[in-house]
Motif scaffolding. Structure first.
Motif, PDB file in Angstrom:
ATOM      1  N   PRO A  63       0.820  -1.232   0.000  1.00 10.86           N
ATOM      2  CA  PRO A  63       0.000   0.000   0.000  1.00 10.86           C
ATOM      3  C   PRO A  63       0.845   1.270   0.000  1.00 10.86           C
ATOM      4  O   PRO A  63       0.576   2.198  -0.762  1.00 10.86           O
ATOM      5  N   THR A  64       1.875   1.297   0.817  1.00 10.23           N
ATOM      6  CA  THR A  64       2.721   2.484   0.881  1.00 10.23           C
ATOM      7  C   THR A  64       3.549   2.646  -0.387  1.00 10.23           C
ATOM      8  O   THR A  64       3.677   3.756  -0.908  1.00 10.23           O
ATOM      9  N   ILE A  68       3.494   5.844  -3.026  1.00  7.43           N
ATOM     10  CA  ILE A  68       4.696   6.590  -3.399  1.00  7.43           C
ATOM     11  C   ILE A  68       4.932   6.545  -4.905  1.00  7.43           C
ATOM     12  O   ILE A  68       5.120   7.582  -5.557  1.00  7.43           O
ATOM     13  N   VAL A  69       4.936   5.356  -5.470  1.00  2.00           N
ATOM     14  CA  VAL A  69       5.184   5.219  -6.908  1.00  2.00           C
ATOM     15  C   VAL A  69       4.058   5.883  -7.704  1.00  2.00           C
ATOM     16  O   VAL A  69       4.311   6.551  -8.716  1.00  2.00           O
ATOM     17  N   GLY A  70       2.829   5.755  -7.250  1.00  2.00           N
ATOM     18  CA  GLY A  70       1.703   6.400  -7.928  1.00  2.00           C
ATOM     19  C   GLY A  70       1.820   7.909  -7.932  1.00  2.00           C
ATOM     20  O   GLY A  70       1.513   8.572  -8.925  1.00  2.00           O
ATOM     21  N   ILE A 132       1.177   0.677  13.537  1.00  2.00           N
ATOM     22  CA  ILE A 132       2.298   1.536  13.137  1.00  2.00           C
ATOM     23  C   ILE A 132       2.189   1.896  11.661  1.00  2.00           C
ATOM     24  O   ILE A 132       2.492   3.026  11.266  1.00  2.00           O
ATOM     25  N   GLN A 133       1.727   0.957  10.837  1.00  2.00           N
ATOM     26  CA  GLN A 133       1.564   1.242   9.405  1.00  2.00           C
ATOM     27  C   GLN A 133       0.578   2.388   9.194  1.00  2.00           C
ATOM     28  O   GLN A 133       0.780   3.239   8.325  1.00  2.00           O
ATOM     29  N   GLY A 134      -0.468   2.434   9.996  1.00  2.00           N
ATOM     30  CA  GLY A 134      -1.423   3.532   9.886  1.00  2.00           C
ATOM     31  C   GLY A 134      -0.800   4.876  10.217  1.00  2.00           C
ATOM     32  O   GLY A 134      -1.020   5.869   9.520  1.00  2.00           O
TER      33      GLY A 134
END
Length: 152
Positions: A63-64, A68-70, A132-134
């Motif tokens: 997801p992250t 970023i790439v998007g 933490i991902q959130g």
């Protein structure tokens, strides 16, 4: 409070520089994690549950990485932005990202020390990694979703 702290509080960094540094942290961290998982998969560490191990890893990083790439793909043909961002916010996002990626890497690396099966530890790690991902996602949103369009 003396006046020496004021310059650091108001220090700003170029948005593009911050985006690129954060992207490098995430792309390098993800590459290490994927290579580790490939090596463990090839070494049959997960046995018949290899796809379950990948089902654990991919949602922790994709997801992250997609965000970023998007963001880079969406702005690739646009003029370079001169926007700036708060230096403290950048450092916070940077170190939260490093911390998160190290925690993800610690799961397969520390597993032999825990006495748990790899999949059992992966399942357990979802308890802390999800939270933490959130937080990391929210901190990165300034750079890749809103574009960090603050004062220039």
């Amino acid at each position: 409070m003396d006046g020496t702290a004021a310059p650091e509080v108001t220090r700003r960094l170029p948005l593009v520089w911050c985006q690129r540094r954060l992207a490098l942290v995430w792309l390098a961290g993800a590459a290490v994690l994927v290579l580790l998982m490939i090596a463990q998969s090839m070494g049959n560490k997960f046995g018949a549950a290899t796809s379950q191990a990948w089902d654990w890893l991919l949602p922790t990083i994709l997801p992250t990485l997609s965000l970023i790439v998007g963001a880079f793909a969406a702005t690739a043909r646009q003029p370079l932005q001169q926007a700036t961002v708060d230096a403290f916010s950048y450092r916070l996002s940077f170190w939260l990202s490093v911390f998160y990626l190290l925690l993800v890497a610690a799961v397969p690396l520390a597993q032999p020390l825990t006495g748990r099966s790899p999949l059992e530890l992966m399942q357990l790690s979802k308890l802390w990694l999800g939270a933490i991902q959130g937080i990391v996602g929210i901190s990165l949103g300034v750079y890749f979703v809103s574009g960090g369009r603050t004062e220039t």
